[in-house]
Design a protein around this motif. Structure first.
Motif, PDB file in Angstrom:
ATOM      1  N   TYR A  54     -87.873 -18.852  21.687  1.00 56.81           N
ATOM      2  CA  TYR A  54     -88.559 -20.003  22.278  1.00 56.81           C
ATOM      3  C   TYR A  54     -87.536 -20.818  23.062  1.00 56.81           C
ATOM      4  O   TYR A  54     -86.407 -21.016  22.592  1.00 56.81           O
ATOM      5  CB  TYR A  54     -89.107 -20.937  21.195  1.00 56.81           C
ATOM      6  CG  TYR A  54     -90.203 -20.436  20.308  1.00 56.81           C
ATOM      7  CD1 TYR A  54     -91.488 -20.214  20.800  1.00 56.81           C
ATOM      8  CD2 TYR A  54     -89.996 -20.244  18.943  1.00 56.81           C
ATOM      9  CE1 TYR A  54     -92.516 -19.806  19.957  1.00 56.81           C
ATOM     10  CE2 TYR A  54     -91.020 -19.835  18.097  1.00 56.81           C
ATOM     11  CZ  TYR A  54     -92.276 -19.615  18.612  1.00 56.81           C
ATOM     12  OH  TYR A  54     -93.290 -19.214  17.780  1.00 56.81           O
ATOM     13  N   TYR A  55     -87.944 -21.357  24.211  1.00 55.17           N
ATOM     14  CA  TYR A  55     -87.093 -22.308  24.953  1.00 55.17           C
ATOM     15  C   TYR A  55     -87.966 -23.493  25.348  1.00 55.17           C
ATOM     16  O   TYR A  55     -89.017 -23.319  25.991  1.00 55.17           O
ATOM     17  CB  TYR A  55     -86.502 -21.642  26.205  1.00 55.17           C
ATOM     18  CG  TYR A  55     -85.742 -22.616  27.059  1.00 55.17           C
ATOM     19  CD1 TYR A  55     -84.499 -23.087  26.677  1.00 55.17           C
ATOM     20  CD2 TYR A  55     -86.298 -23.112  28.240  1.00 55.17           C
ATOM     21  CE1 TYR A  55     -83.807 -24.010  27.440  1.00 55.17           C
ATOM     22  CE2 TYR A  55     -85.615 -24.038  29.015  1.00 55.17           C
ATOM     23  CZ  TYR A  55     -84.375 -24.483  28.608  1.00 55.17           C
ATOM     24  OH  TYR A  55     -83.702 -25.410  29.366  1.00 55.17           O
ATOM     25  N   ALA A  77     -83.126 -23.810  22.567  1.00 55.10           N
ATOM     26  CA  ALA A  77     -83.677 -22.477  22.347  1.00 55.10           C
ATOM     27  C   ALA A  77     -83.674 -22.177  20.857  1.00 55.10           C
ATOM     28  O   ALA A  77     -82.812 -22.668  20.121  1.00 55.10           O
ATOM     29  CB  ALA A  77     -82.852 -21.430  23.095  1.00 55.10           C
TER      30      ALA A  77
ATOM     31  N   ASP B   6     -78.478 -25.357  21.633  1.00 55.36           N
ATOM     32  CA  ASP B   6     -78.703 -26.298  22.725  1.00 55.36           C
ATOM     33  C   ASP B   6     -78.077 -25.730  24.004  1.00 55.36           C
ATOM     34  O   ASP B   6     -76.874 -25.430  24.042  1.00 55.36           O
ATOM     35  CB  ASP B   6     -78.070 -27.646  22.393  1.00 55.36           C
ATOM     36  CG  ASP B   6     -78.377 -28.677  23.447  1.00 55.36           C
ATOM     37  OD1 ASP B   6     -79.379 -29.396  23.316  1.00 55.36           O
ATOM     38  OD2 ASP B   6     -77.610 -28.750  24.426  1.00 55.36           O
ATOM     39  N   VAL B   7     -78.902 -25.571  25.026  1.00 56.05           N
ATOM     40  CA  VAL B   7     -78.412 -24.932  26.253  1.00 56.05           C
ATOM     41  C   VAL B   7     -77.343 -25.792  26.924  1.00 56.05           C
ATOM     42  O   VAL B   7     -76.323 -25.275  27.386  1.00 56.05           O
ATOM     43  CB  VAL B   7     -79.581 -24.651  27.213  1.00 56.05           C
ATOM     44  CG1 VAL B   7     -79.091 -24.353  28.621  1.00 56.05           C
ATOM     45  CG2 VAL B   7     -80.401 -23.481  26.676  1.00 56.05           C
ATOM     46  N   CYS B  31     -79.789 -13.329  24.485  1.00 54.55           N
ATOM     47  CA  CYS B  31     -80.176 -14.536  25.224  1.00 54.55           C
ATOM     48  C   CYS B  31     -78.903 -15.278  25.577  1.00 54.55           C
ATOM     49  O   CYS B  31     -78.138 -15.656  24.690  1.00 54.55           O
ATOM     50  CB  CYS B  31     -81.097 -15.394  24.361  1.00 54.55           C
ATOM     51  SG  CYS B  31     -81.609 -16.935  25.153  1.00 54.55           S
ATOM     52  N   ILE B  57     -82.869 -23.072  35.037  1.00 56.01           N
ATOM     53  CA  ILE B  57     -82.893 -24.351  34.316  1.00 56.01           C
ATOM     54  C   ILE B  57     -82.524 -25.496  35.251  1.00 56.01           C
ATOM     55  O   ILE B  57     -83.173 -26.536  35.243  1.00 56.01           O
ATOM     56  CB  ILE B  57     -81.920 -24.297  33.116  1.00 56.01           C
ATOM     57  CG1 ILE B  57     -82.440 -23.284  32.084  1.00 56.01           C
ATOM     58  CG2 ILE B  57     -81.750 -25.675  32.487  1.00 56.01           C
ATOM     59  CD1 ILE B  57     -81.483 -23.034  30.934  1.00 56.01           C
ATOM     60  N   LEU B  99     -81.170 -19.465  32.210  1.00 53.64           N
ATOM     61  CA  LEU B  99     -81.410 -18.830  30.922  1.00 53.64           C
ATOM     62  C   LEU B  99     -81.681 -17.360  31.199  1.00 53.64           C
ATOM     63  O   LEU B  99     -82.465 -17.039  32.111  1.00 53.64           O
ATOM     64  CB  LEU B  99     -82.613 -19.483  30.237  1.00 53.64           C
ATOM     65  CG  LEU B  99     -82.877 -19.065  28.791  1.00 53.64           C
ATOM     66  CD1 LEU B  99     -81.817 -19.659  27.855  1.00 53.64           C
ATOM     67  CD2 LEU B  99     -84.266 -19.518  28.352  1.00 53.64           C
TER      68      LEU B  99
END
Lengths: 106, 106
Positions: A54-55, A77, B6-7, B31, B57, B99
């Motif tokens: 999931y993002y 994510a 956390d991206v 990912c 993103i 992403l």
């Protein structure tokens, strides 16, 4: 099917329950946009032999992966590995939009 | 490995070339967050037996999937199916964050 998809254009919500909007499907994966009105849920479930990511694109998500439940916002994510129960709730007050990728497609 | 990432906290850039930052790896997928300074590229390549999804993103991406090349912004997803050449350029002027999900991990 195009190889490009705009998430905003594919973000359709439904009044009765959370809505899944498909972007891409192959034999190895699917990629969806999940749209939750405030209060809508994806109930706990698991998949043997498939992993899901999931993002959070917009809004706030209460995501549980096994016993780990967190309330997270845009830019986070989460991985639901094969066989591990997972669930999502939109606690509101905003709409929630998630990018979802699962491999392989169950 | 945590099941949450956390991206933004994982968006590391490098001066010499685009940087891949891994969030999750399983036997079925990986990912990553790919970070491109303006002008940085991922050169054309393909993977037999794996499908890849890019999701923009932040910033602008020039993405080619086979002969289909498009300049796209945040909120656009692109599918690079198995065996189809694909490439990414950051035309600038902003930094580009993608992403990236691939199934299965090659």
């Amino acid at each position: 099917m195009s190889n490009f998809a705009d998430v905003h254009a594919n973000s359709r919500f439904a009044a009765d329950k959370m809505k899944k909007n498909n972007l891409f499907t192959t034999e190895r994966l699917f990629c969806d946009v999940y749209c939750f009105e405030p209060g809508q849920v994806q109930t706990p479930h698991s998949h043997d032999g498939s992993d899901k990511v999931y993002y959070v694109i917009a809004g706030t998500a209460r995501i549980s992966i096994g016993v780990d439940e967190r309330e997270v916002g845009a830019g986070v994510a989460a991985l639901a590995p094969s066989g591990v129960a997972h669930a999502v709730t939109n606690p509101g007050p905003e709409r929630l939009t998630l990018l979802v990728l699962m491999a392989p497609k169950p």
